[in-house]
Design a protein around this motif. Sequence first.
Motif, PDB file in Angstrom:
ATOM      1  N   PHE A  43       0.992  -1.085   0.114  1.00 38.49           N
ATOM      2  CA  PHE A  43       0.070   0.015  -0.086  1.00 38.49           C
ATOM      3  C   PHE A  43       0.943   1.169   0.005  1.00 38.49           C
ATOM      4  O   PHE A  43       1.824   1.234   0.457  1.00 38.49           O
ATOM      5  N   ARG A  45       0.595   5.788   0.034  1.00 43.36           N
ATOM      6  CA  ARG A  45      -0.479   6.892   0.684  1.00 43.36           C
ATOM      7  C   ARG A  45       0.462   8.311   0.200  1.00 43.36           C
ATOM      8  O   ARG A  45       1.586   8.259   0.302  1.00 43.36           O
ATOM      9  N   GLU A  87      -7.546   1.226   6.022  1.00 43.67           N
ATOM     10  CA  GLU A  87      -6.921   2.501   6.458  1.00 43.67           C
ATOM     11  C   GLU A  87      -6.244   2.472   7.827  1.00 43.67           C
ATOM     12  O   GLU A  87      -5.217   2.690   7.926  1.00 43.67           O
ATOM     13  N   VAL A  90      -3.243   0.099   7.408  1.00 37.68           N
ATOM     14  CA  VAL A  90      -2.210   0.684   6.796  1.00 37.68           C
ATOM     15  C   VAL A  90      -1.422   1.943   7.907  1.00 37.68           C
ATOM     16  O   VAL A  90      -0.230   1.838   7.959  1.00 37.68           O
ATOM     17  N   ASP A  91      -2.527   2.488   8.498  1.00 31.17           N
ATOM     18  CA  ASP A  91      -1.842   3.306   9.838  1.00 31.17           C
ATOM     19  C   ASP A  91      -0.718   2.590  10.652  1.00 31.17           C
ATOM     20  O   ASP A  91       0.211   3.039  10.741  1.00 31.17           O
ATOM     21  N   HIS A 114      -5.236  10.273   4.460  1.00 27.04           N
ATOM     22  CA  HIS A 114      -5.977   8.965   4.595  1.00 27.04           C
ATOM     23  C   HIS A 114      -6.849   8.791   3.268  1.00 27.04           C
ATOM     24  O   HIS A 114      -7.160   7.746   2.746  1.00 27.04           O
ATOM     25  N   THR A 117      -4.925   6.410   0.122  1.00 27.02           N
ATOM     26  CA  THR A 117      -4.325   5.249   0.314  1.00 27.02           C
ATOM     27  C   THR A 117      -4.751   4.353  -0.722  1.00 27.02           C
ATOM     28  O   THR A 117      -5.964   4.332  -1.281  1.00 27.02           O
TER      29      THR A 117
END
Length: 127
Positions: A43, A45, A87, A90-91, A114, A117
């Motif tokens: 991923f 961002r 989300e 991924v954080d 956010h 992503t």
Amino acid sequence: MATDDDLTEFLRVTDVVRIVTTTRDGRTIATPIWAVDVDGASFIRSEYGHDAKWFRRATRNPGVGFETPAGIRAVELQVIDGADPLEAAVDEALRAKYGHRRASLAAMLTPLAHGTTQRVVPLGRPL
């Protein structure tokens, strides 16, 4: 020959990767960004939200890839909905991989970031 698994592993272990995007006139531009792994998928961002030049090029024009030791590998980017539980995953992956870069990490965890992503899907070929 590089495989999709090679690209996924490269994105997982490399601190700063270079996404290659294509301009409207066909030029390619490499931009340093971060990539993380969540359950075997990569991923990315945009720290600067939808206004980042690389992000705009990647969402407007075909021809996206990543620089790797085996050359530029083509990918498809799939947008993740901001309400998707990915989300948060991924954080967490960003915190685990880049926690030592506190100031930059904070920018990657904002509402502005956010909404950008994207899942990286290797296409199994050079760009």
